[in-house]
Design an enzyme around this catalytic site. Structure first.
Site, PDB file in Angstrom:
ATOM      1  N   CYS A 280       0.619  -1.155   0.315  1.00  0.00           N
ATOM      2  CA  CYS A 280       0.172  -0.129   0.243  1.00  0.00           C
ATOM      3  C   CYS A 280       0.879   0.939  -0.294  1.00  0.00           C
ATOM      4  O   CYS A 280       1.672   1.478  -1.011  1.00  0.00           O
ATOM      5  CB  CYS A 280      -0.718   0.070   1.159  1.00  0.00           C
ATOM      6  SG  CYS A 280      -2.688   1.111   0.913  1.00  0.00           S
TER       7      CYS A 280
ATOM      8  N   HIS B 293      -3.593  -4.840   0.155  1.00  0.00           N
ATOM      9  CA  HIS B 293      -2.832  -5.441   1.986  1.00  0.00           C
ATOM     10  C   HIS B 293      -3.146  -6.787   1.868  1.00  0.00           C
ATOM     11  O   HIS B 293      -4.498  -7.422   2.175  1.00  0.00           O
ATOM     12  CB  HIS B 293      -4.315  -5.017   3.160  1.00  0.00           C
ATOM     13  CG  HIS B 293      -3.738  -3.321   3.266  1.00  0.00           C
ATOM     14  ND1 HIS B 293      -3.009  -3.031   3.905  1.00  0.00           N
ATOM     15  CD2 HIS B 293      -4.357  -2.384   3.172  1.00  0.00           C
ATOM     16  CE1 HIS B 293      -2.589  -1.881   4.013  1.00  0.00           C
ATOM     17  NE2 HIS B 293      -3.628  -1.545   3.562  1.00  0.00           N
TER      18      HIS B 293
ATOM     19  N   GLU C 211      -1.808  -9.064   3.581  1.00  0.00           N
ATOM     20  CA  GLU C 211      -2.034  -9.327   4.942  1.00  0.00           C
ATOM     21  C   GLU C 211      -2.910 -10.297   5.550  1.00  0.00           C
ATOM     22  O   GLU C 211      -2.901 -10.652   6.593  1.00  0.00           O
ATOM     23  CB  GLU C 211      -1.059  -8.969   5.727  1.00  0.00           C
ATOM     24  CG  GLU C 211      -1.736  -7.199   6.388  1.00  0.00           C
ATOM     25  CD  GLU C 211      -1.306  -6.012   5.228  1.00  0.00           C
ATOM     26  OE1 GLU C 211      -1.220  -7.018   3.671  1.00  0.00           O
ATOM     27  OE2 GLU C 211      -1.533  -5.486   5.406  1.00  0.00           O
TER      28      GLU C 211
HETATM   29  N1  GLN Z   1      -2.102   6.907   3.006  1.00  0.00           N
HETATM   30  C1  GLN Z   1      -1.995   5.809   1.198  1.00  0.00           C
HETATM   31  C2  GLN Z   1      -3.851   5.793   1.047  1.00  0.00           C
HETATM   32  O1  GLN Z   1      -4.450   6.621   1.819  1.00  0.00           O
HETATM   33  C3  GLN Z   1      -1.840   4.015   1.828  1.00  0.00           C
HETATM   34  C4  GLN Z   1      -2.403   3.651   2.769  1.00  0.00           C
HETATM   35  C5  GLN Z   1      -2.373   2.678   3.260  1.00  0.00           C
HETATM   36  O2  GLN Z   1      -1.323   2.297   3.032  1.00  0.00           O
HETATM   37  N2  GLN Z   1      -3.230   1.944   3.906  1.00  0.00           N
HETATM   38  O3  GLN Z   1      -3.534   5.559  -0.080  1.00  0.00           O
END
Ligand code: GLN
Length: 545
Positions: A383, A517, A519
């Site tokens: 992410c 994600h 995970e």
């Molecule tokens: N801050 C980034 C976004 O909002 C990444 C978010 C995250 O890593 N879950 O896109």
């Protein structure tokens, strides 16, 4: 026939109610029953999506896009059952529904009260979609005695009457502490906690007693007598070295036997715990080890990275190795220059930059990504980790010094940009700046199509995958050509072809960055393919030092 098990906690918080509930779920599955786990959260937030990870730990995201408590992660990891938005119920959510109904006039002029309106809403949330499962396990957050928890306790008290004794069971998790000056285990805190529960009209059927040493017959008899419980239903929950040993340990203490006995489901055959035995065996007798550095922002509170931590352990299980963790505060990499980076990052077998929000620490994360790229250390970006890997490549290889994310302020080269509109299924989703913060991200599972010529495809062995998202910003497709010139290729996109989902380097042994994600979908008995492959790469790397 739907049966309900309610798990409450007493004496202190953090006794592991989530793991206890999840383990009981696993034990019932091992006896051939189907289970559904649900968390009732007394806090007033509608969901934990807007809470700081320092306060609340990780926000676990479900396939259907709910931002929930990390205990839902335990439920999925222990039972493999995919949770939904209905499995996370909070006071805030219940009240918003009741108030919306009141505004619509649904209560026909009645005075809206905690009993029966709030408790009825809690009861229907508990009962929702439970008809087809053998057992619904409902964990009540917090500790008995908390003011916020009262409506939930009242709702489950009423449910016992509605459902009948034979179809409902109360498990109370407590602590039996050892007092070294007295040289004794003390039962009094548990007695008080049960009294508190009884004063709310709830008589626990099973006591699950956390303790750092075995609870003797004498103490058990005392607990049974004072708490009005059968002695065989006072069950010891000893500390174990890994949480994946908990199902076996509870089984040895007779938890599932007593639960089944209560429901009149005695079976002669023991549950099949082979998968848990295999996991415990791999974890306690690994064939090697590997050290992974996680360059994060919330490293003082490991709960903030719960699923990530577990997914890396699962990657270790898949490779039969122990994973050592170096939790590195990204800001601490911002000073000290090259020498300090070499000292801290060179010993690592793999570097992971996880998800995160806000600018703080991003300089350190970018330095770590550059280090992993240049020294050919296996790198996994998740992410925010992917977004920063894109920025790193454009800045340091492409020489676009202004490349940045609009999350961190205005920039002339928005390599990562705020997404204002996207499509989920057939529906256009819109982001309205200045609107409520809750639930405004790209959330939940989206379909992604992979290029066959990629590490990701090699890992998944599939061209179509579904992974969960939680972010507002996206890699800006305007700069994809520049990115390719930097050797960084998009190898996975949303199936509609619009949004980049995975980027990889071809000039590096293992450099994979994903917008989702992964995970959240890893299980100890089914490690996630990317974590499995990352740990494998960390084990078999060819370093340029
Ligand atoms: N801050 C980034 C976004 O909002 C990444 C978010 C995250 O890593 N879950 O896109």
């Amino acid at each position: 026939m739907a049966r309900f098990i309610f798990v409450t906690g007493g004496v202190v918080s953090a006794l592991g109610k989530g793991i206890a509930s999840a383990s009981l779920g696993a034990l019932l599955q091992a006896r051939g029953y189907t289970v559904l786990l649900r968390k009732l959260e007394p806090y007033i937030n509608v969901d934990p999506g807007t809470m700081s990870p320092f306060q609340h730990g990780e926000v676990f995201v479900t396939d259907d896009g709910a931002e929930t408590d990390l205990d839902l992660g335990h439920y999925e990891r222990f039972t493999g059952v995919t949770t939904t938005r209905f499995d996370a119920v909070s006071t805030g959510g219940i009240y918003s529904d009741v108030i919306a109904k009141e505004r619509r006039g649904d209560y026909l002029g009645a005075t809206v009260q905690v009993i029966p309106h709030i408790t009825d809403a809690i009861k229907s949330a508990i009962l929702k979609n439970t008809k087809d499962v053998d057992f619904t396990i409902c964990e009540i957050g917090g500790t008995v005695g908390d003011i916020e928890g009262l409506p939930f306790l009242e709702a489950i008290r009423q449910l016992r009457n509605d459902l009948g004794h034979r179809n409902s069971l109360f498990v109370h998790l407590t602590l039996v502490p050892y007092i070294s000056t007295a040289g004794e285990l003390k039962t009094k805190p548990t007695q008080h906690s049960v009294k508190e529960l009884q004063s709310k009209g709830i008589q626990p059927d099973i006591l699950l007693c956390r303790s750092d040493r075995s609870i003797g017959m004498e103490e058990r008899r005392k607990l049974a007598l004072f708490c009005n419980i059968k002695p065989e239903c006072v069950i010891e929950a000893l500390d174990v070295s890994t949480t994946y040993q908990v199902p076996i340990s509870y089984h040895e203490q007779g938890l599932d036997r007593e639960v089944c006995r209560h429901f009149g489901l005695e079976s002669k055959t023991a549950p099949d715990l082979k998968i848990w035995e295999r996991i415990a065996e791999t974890l306690t007798r690994p064939e090697g080890d590997v050290t992974i550095g996680i360059i994060g922002k919330y490293v003082e509170l490991l709960d903030a990275y719960k699923s990530l931590h577990q997914a890396l352990i699962h990657g270790g299980i898949a490779n039969k190795v122990h994973v050592n963790f170096e939790w590195i505060d990204a800001s601490s990499l911002e000073e000290g220059g090259k020498a300090s980076l070499i000292e801290r990052l060179m010993p690592l077998h793999g570097i992971l930059v996880p998800g995160g929000f806000g600018e703080r620490g991003t300089k350190g994360k970018i330095a770590a990504i550059q280090f992993a790229r240049e020294h050919k250390i296996p790198f996994f970006g998740i992410c925010l980790g992917m977004q920063l890997a894109v920025i790193e490549a454009l800045r340091n290889i492409g020489n676009f010094k202004d490349a940045n994310s609009t999350e961190f302020g205005a920039t002339s080269l928005p390599a990562v940009a705020l997404m204002r509109e996207w499509i989920k299924g057939e529906v256009v989703q819109k982001y309205f700046p200045g609107a409520d913060l809750g639930g405004t991200m790209r959330l939940g599972a989206y379909e992604c199509t992979l290029n066959q010529d990629s590490k990701s495809y090699e890992s998944y062995q599939n061209t179509v995958i579904f992974e969960r998202h939680r972010h507002r910003y996206e890699v800006n497709t305007t700069y994809l050509e520049e990115l390719e010139k930097c050797g960084f290729y998009i190898v996975g996109k949303t199936t509609d072809g619009l949004l980049p989902e995975i980027a990889e380097r071809k000039d590096h042994p293992w450099f994979v960055a994903v917008q989702f994600h992964p995970e959240f979908k890893s299980r100890p008995f089914k490690p996630h393919p990317l974590f499995k492959s990352f740990i494998e790469a960390a084990l078999n790397q060819n370093r340029l030092i």
